[in-house]
Design a protein around this motif. Structure first.
Motif, PDB file in Angstrom:
ATOM      1  N   ALA B  25       0.839  -1.209   0.000  1.00 21.05           N
ATOM      2  CA  ALA B  25       0.000   0.000   0.000  1.00 21.05           C
ATOM      3  C   ALA B  25       0.870   1.254   0.000  1.00 21.05           C
ATOM      4  O   ALA B  25       0.569   2.233  -0.687  1.00 21.05           O
ATOM      5  N   ASN B  26       1.932   1.210   0.751  1.00 18.71           N
ATOM      6  CA  ASN B  26       2.837   2.361   0.781  1.00 18.71           C
ATOM      7  C   ASN B  26       3.488   2.558  -0.591  1.00 18.71           C
ATOM      8  O   ASN B  26       3.613   3.695  -1.080  1.00 18.71           O
ATOM      9  N   PHE B  27       3.859   1.470  -1.232  1.00 17.29           N
ATOM     10  CA  PHE B  27       4.462   1.553  -2.557  1.00 17.29           C
ATOM     11  C   PHE B  27       3.458   2.118  -3.566  1.00 17.29           C
ATOM     12  O   PHE B  27       3.788   2.957  -4.413  1.00 17.29           O
ATOM     13  N   TRP B  28       2.213   1.648  -3.458  1.00 19.53           N
ATOM     14  CA  TRP B  28       1.163   2.116  -4.380  1.00 19.53           C
ATOM     15  C   TRP B  28       0.902   3.607  -4.166  1.00 19.53           C
ATOM     16  O   TRP B  28       0.712   4.355  -5.132  1.00 19.53           O
ATOM     17  N   LEU B  29       0.899   4.034  -2.924  1.00 15.95           N
ATOM     18  CA  LEU B  29       0.655   5.453  -2.633  1.00 15.95           C
ATOM     19  C   LEU B  29       1.747   6.332  -3.243  1.00 15.95           C
ATOM     20  O   LEU B  29       1.475   7.449  -3.699  1.00 15.95           O
ATOM     21  N   GLN B  30       2.953   5.833  -3.248  1.00 14.98           N
ATOM     22  CA  GLN B  30       4.057   6.655  -3.746  1.00 14.98           C
ATOM     23  C   GLN B  30       3.937   6.937  -5.235  1.00 14.98           C
ATOM     24  O   GLN B  30       4.528   7.902  -5.732  1.00 14.98           O
ATOM     25  N   THR B  31       3.192   6.104  -5.964  1.00 12.74           N
ATOM     26  CA  THR B  31       3.038   6.347  -7.399  1.00 12.74           C
ATOM     27  C   THR B  31       2.183   7.585  -7.677  1.00 12.74           C
ATOM     28  O   THR B  31       2.164   8.083  -8.797  1.00 12.74           O
TER      29      THR B  31
END
Lengths: 191, 90
Positions: B25-31
């Motif tokens: 989720a954190n990785f997805w948010l960074q996009t």
């Protein structure tokens, strides 16, 4: 060879004792009790305090009369405990101390525990409440200018929502996981 | 055959899912950080999911790692008990 047990101690905890010689050993013990320790006059007719078996190697404290006809728990021959224990998996061993009579043996014993049900409700409420508070606080973020506006009740509740949402979600999730841990520790394999 | 405790398996699944989910989720948010100019709004559903992910990243990582640590403690304790019972009987 005739069984001769040390009359000072319980024959069940002495070498050579077998359950088949229960009656003989009981007679031995009764005789030993009558012979070795005389009864105090004030204690005659007093009921035995508990059915806990005497500890091995410990001499009897007094000659409290034992009712011979009543089937006592201590007269039941000891079952081998090693075989019982080895059948149960490791995780299930931890629940042995907390077992209460009347609890079901299979599945989780706390399925109908109202306290646990309340904790589940609190856990779900914390997670949902945290998400709702954060979503609401983010939603009204741009409704008013953050510069030069005085503190209103809405802005106070908004900052509280931001502050509380993360701990609420964390504690809610931890509570749910803790309840699952409790289930795991009280689990016993179905017979 | 020795029966496994199903709750332990469930807890392992939850612990790993919380850690992996929080990280993903954190990785997805960074996009979504620093979009190029002119990028349209992703829509209310994605905004809601962003809010949800933003709120869940930190708690899920905390609780996931805590769950795994608790399970390791539980395994250590049951191993110690097993060893103790083997020593006392053997």
């Amino acid at each position: 060879m005739a069984e001769s047990f040390d009359p000072r101690f319980d024959p069940r905890f002495q070498p050579g004792y077998s359950p088949s010689s229960k009656s003989a050993s009981r007679a031995d013990r009764r005789t030993a009790e009558n012979e070795t320790v005389p009864e105090k006059p004030g204690e005659q007719g007093k009921p035995k305090e508990s059915g806990v078996p005497d500890e091995p190697g410990k001499p009897k404290k007094s000659g409290v009369p034992v009712e011979p006809e009543t089937p006592k728990k201590s007269d039941v021959p000891d079952e081998p405990e090693t075989s019982k224990k080895s059948d149960i998996p490791d995780e299930a061993d931890e629940s042995k101390e907390s077992d209460e009579p009347g609890e079901p043996d299979s599945g989780s014993p706390d399925e109908h525990d109202p306290f646990e049900r309340t904790l589940w409700v609190v856990a779900i409420a914390l997670v949902v409440g945290g998400v709702v508070a954060a979503y609401w606080a983010n939603g009204i973020n741009y409704a008013q200018s953050a510069i030069g506006t005085p503190w209103t009740w809405q802005s106070i509740v908004q900052s509280s929502g931001w502050a509380l949402s993360s701990p609420m979600i964390t504690i809610g999730l931890a509570l749910a996981v803790g309840l699952l841990f409790r289930r795991a520790m009280t689990w016993r394999p179905p017979k | 055959m020795r029966k496994r405790n199903p709750w332990i398996g469930l807890l392992w699944g939850i612990g790993i899912a919380l850690v992996a989910g929080g990280y993903a989720a954190n990785f997805w948010l960074q996009t979504f950080y620093y979009p190029p100019p002119g990028t349209p709004s992703p829509g209310p559903v994605v905004v809601f999911l962003q809010d949800l992910a933003d709120n869940f990243v930190s708690p899920s990582l905390y609780v996931g790692f805590g769950t795994i640590a608790g399970l390791l403690f539980l395994h250590a304790r049951s191993r110690k008990r097993t060893k103790k019972s083997v020593d006392s009987h053997g």
